[in-house]
Design an enzyme around this catalytic site. Sequence first.
Site, PDB file in Angstrom:
ATOM      1  N   SER A 122       0.864  -1.188   0.000  1.00  0.00           N
ATOM      2  CA  SER A 122       0.000   0.000   0.000  1.00  0.00           C
ATOM      3  C   SER A 122       0.890   1.225   0.000  1.00  0.00           C
ATOM      4  O   SER A 122       2.064   1.146   0.396  1.00  0.00           O
ATOM      5  CB  SER A 122      -0.857  -0.019   1.281  1.00  0.00           C
ATOM      6  OG  SER A 122      -1.466   1.235   1.499  1.00  0.00           O
ATOM      7  N   TYR A 169      -2.248  -1.045  10.447  1.00  0.00           N
ATOM      8  CA  TYR A 169      -2.169  -1.236   8.987  1.00  0.00           C
ATOM      9  C   TYR A 169      -0.837  -0.714   8.455  1.00  0.00           C
ATOM     10  O   TYR A 169      -0.169  -1.376   7.650  1.00  0.00           O
ATOM     11  CB  TYR A 169      -3.350  -0.493   8.351  1.00  0.00           C
ATOM     12  CG  TYR A 169      -3.542  -0.713   6.879  1.00  0.00           C
ATOM     13  CD1 TYR A 169      -4.223  -1.835   6.404  1.00  0.00           C
ATOM     14  CD2 TYR A 169      -3.093   0.223   5.942  1.00  0.00           C
ATOM     15  CE1 TYR A 169      -4.438  -2.028   5.044  1.00  0.00           C
ATOM     16  CE2 TYR A 169      -3.303   0.037   4.584  1.00  0.00           C
ATOM     17  CZ  TYR A 169      -3.979  -1.086   4.139  1.00  0.00           C
ATOM     18  OH  TYR A 169      -4.185  -1.273   2.790  1.00  0.00           O
TER      19      TYR A 169
HETATM   20  P1  NAD Z   1     -11.505  -6.082  -0.155  1.00  0.00           P
HETATM   21  O1  NAD Z   1     -12.118  -5.898   1.186  1.00  0.00           O
HETATM   22  O2  NAD Z   1     -12.329  -5.853  -1.380  1.00  0.00           O
HETATM   23  O3  NAD Z   1     -10.841  -7.512  -0.276  1.00  0.00           O
HETATM   24  C1  NAD Z   1     -10.169  -8.103   0.800  1.00  0.00           C
HETATM   25  C2  NAD Z   1     -10.147  -9.590   0.564  1.00  0.00           C
HETATM   26  O4  NAD Z   1      -9.475 -10.202   1.672  1.00  0.00           O
HETATM   27  C3  NAD Z   1     -11.542 -10.220   0.485  1.00  0.00           C
HETATM   28  O5  NAD Z   1     -11.532 -11.257  -0.468  1.00  0.00           O
HETATM   29  C4  NAD Z   1     -11.714 -10.806   1.893  1.00  0.00           C
HETATM   30  O6  NAD Z   1     -12.629 -11.884   1.950  1.00  0.00           O
HETATM   31  C5  NAD Z   1     -10.289 -11.261   2.161  1.00  0.00           C
HETATM   32  N1  NAD Z   1      -9.996 -11.513   3.563  1.00  0.00           N
HETATM   33  C6  NAD Z   1     -10.136 -10.686   4.623  1.00  0.00           C
HETATM   34  N2  NAD Z   1      -9.791 -11.332   5.759  1.00  0.00           N
HETATM   35  C7  NAD Z   1      -9.409 -12.575   5.393  1.00  0.00           C
HETATM   36  C8  NAD Z   1      -8.949 -13.725   6.099  1.00  0.00           C
HETATM   37  N3  NAD Z   1      -8.808 -13.718   7.435  1.00  0.00           N
HETATM   38  N4  NAD Z   1      -8.681 -14.844   5.390  1.00  0.00           N
HETATM   39  C9  NAD Z   1      -8.838 -14.893   4.045  1.00  0.00           C
HETATM   40  N5  NAD Z   1      -9.266 -13.834   3.328  1.00  0.00           N
HETATM   41  C10 NAD Z   1      -9.542 -12.709   3.998  1.00  0.00           C
HETATM   42  O7  NAD Z   1     -10.233  -5.104  -0.149  1.00  0.00           O
HETATM   43  P2  NAD Z   1      -9.233  -4.573  -1.283  1.00  0.00           P
HETATM   44  O8  NAD Z   1      -9.286  -3.096  -1.234  1.00  0.00           O
HETATM   45  O9  NAD Z   1      -9.421  -5.277  -2.559  1.00  0.00           O
HETATM   46  O10 NAD Z   1      -7.851  -4.983  -0.584  1.00  0.00           O
HETATM   47  C11 NAD Z   1      -6.988  -5.965  -1.100  1.00  0.00           C
HETATM   48  C12 NAD Z   1      -5.579  -5.641  -0.654  1.00  0.00           C
HETATM   49  O11 NAD Z   1      -5.189  -4.383  -1.197  1.00  0.00           O
HETATM   50  C13 NAD Z   1      -5.411  -5.520   0.860  1.00  0.00           C
HETATM   51  O12 NAD Z   1      -4.200  -6.112   1.266  1.00  0.00           O
HETATM   52  C14 NAD Z   1      -5.360  -4.018   1.079  1.00  0.00           C
HETATM   53  O13 NAD Z   1      -4.644  -3.686   2.243  1.00  0.00           O
HETATM   54  C15 NAD Z   1      -4.653  -3.574  -0.175  1.00  0.00           C
HETATM   55  N6  NAD Z   1      -4.815  -2.175  -0.533  1.00  0.00           N
HETATM   56  C16 NAD Z   1      -6.057  -1.677  -0.801  1.00  0.00           C
HETATM   57  C17 NAD Z   1      -6.175  -0.344  -1.140  1.00  0.00           C
HETATM   58  C18 NAD Z   1      -7.503   0.278  -1.438  1.00  0.00           C
HETATM   59  O14 NAD Z   1      -7.572   1.501  -1.534  1.00  0.00           O
HETATM   60  N7  NAD Z   1      -8.561  -0.479  -1.612  1.00  0.00           N
HETATM   61  C19 NAD Z   1      -5.042   0.471  -1.217  1.00  0.00           C
HETATM   62  C20 NAD Z   1      -3.807  -0.078  -0.943  1.00  0.00           C
HETATM   63  C21 NAD Z   1      -3.715  -1.416  -0.609  1.00  0.00           C
END
Ligand code: NAD
Length: 261
Positions: free
Chosen positions: A143, A156
């Site tokens: 991130s 985080y």
């Molecule tokens: P999201 O909530 O859409 O997806 C998260 C996924 O993780 C889902 O499939 C959920 O079921 C799964 N998950 C959560 N806890 C879990 C567990 N204990 N076991 C197995 N699966 C689990 O979120 P996203 O935004 O797509 O995030 C995906 C990644 O991207 C994350 O690591 C997040 O930190 C990172 N990220 C997101 C953003 C953003 O702005 N959305 C920015 C930077 C980084």
Amino acid sequence: MFLTGRTAIVTGSTSGIGLAYARAFAAEGATVVINGFGDSAAIEATRAELAATSGAEAFYDPADMMRGDEIAAMIEQAVQRTGGVDILVNNAGIQHVSPIDAFPPDKWDAIIGVCLSSAFHTMRAAVPHMKKAGWGRIISTASAHSLVASLNKGAYVAAKHGLVGLTKTVALETATSGVTVNCISPGYVWTPLVENQIPDTMAARGLTREQVIDDVLLAAQPTKAFVTPEQVAALALFLCRDDAKSITGANLSVDGGWTAA
Ligand code: NAD
């Protein structure tokens, strides 16, 4: 279809960025293992969609990324089902927004577990298979918060900084074995993870929904636009190409200029 014959495991791929990775790998012919929580009928529909796209098999593994034993079993089952694990994407993530003095210890443990320790467990189990095959790609979704902090995101920010350190270390350990290990660091991507933190940020800072989007989320992103999951997945796909074999130990930003500021 340059990934035909390859197996890709993507943690946290039932929604958001993880699902975009899975779709991108399937579109290039990979056998995909998806993982994460959600409605079982929706997950089965996603699995079937991925198999139809790739023309290969697609599997769902319900391993909880809080549990090292389930993670190890997920990797071993993928190897047994498909013959190997070629691409591993550590993507599962959760968030909790709170000042440090009010930060619930169970939320700290959960965020460190899902966002950092899970990558230790997946890499530990997958690296021997990749080394044996002489080829592998490990990509972790870090991130912008792996490079800079924001208020009230102590767990985080700590987990994402740690994920970059783990990535650099495993990149050194695998450098001569045909395996690359990298992080992709998105800025704000419009996914359920971002949507779900809006109410907490509204409460913590006394802001309206529109103020959180414009003045908090996109305030740091000079392009004033959300990154899309597909843009993040396109970079992951490039990292799987032979052209990217010299990219290892890197933390690649896709953040609309956030961390340039
Ligand atoms: P999201 O909530 O859409 O997806 C998260 C996924 O993780 C889902 O499939 C959920 O079921 C799964 N998950 C959560 N806890 C879990 C567990 N204990 N076991 C197995 N699966 C689990 O979120 P996203 O935004 O797509 O995030 C995906 C990644 O991207 C994350 O690591 C997040 O930190 C990172 N990220 C997101 C953003 C953003 O702005 N959305 C920015 C930077 C980084």
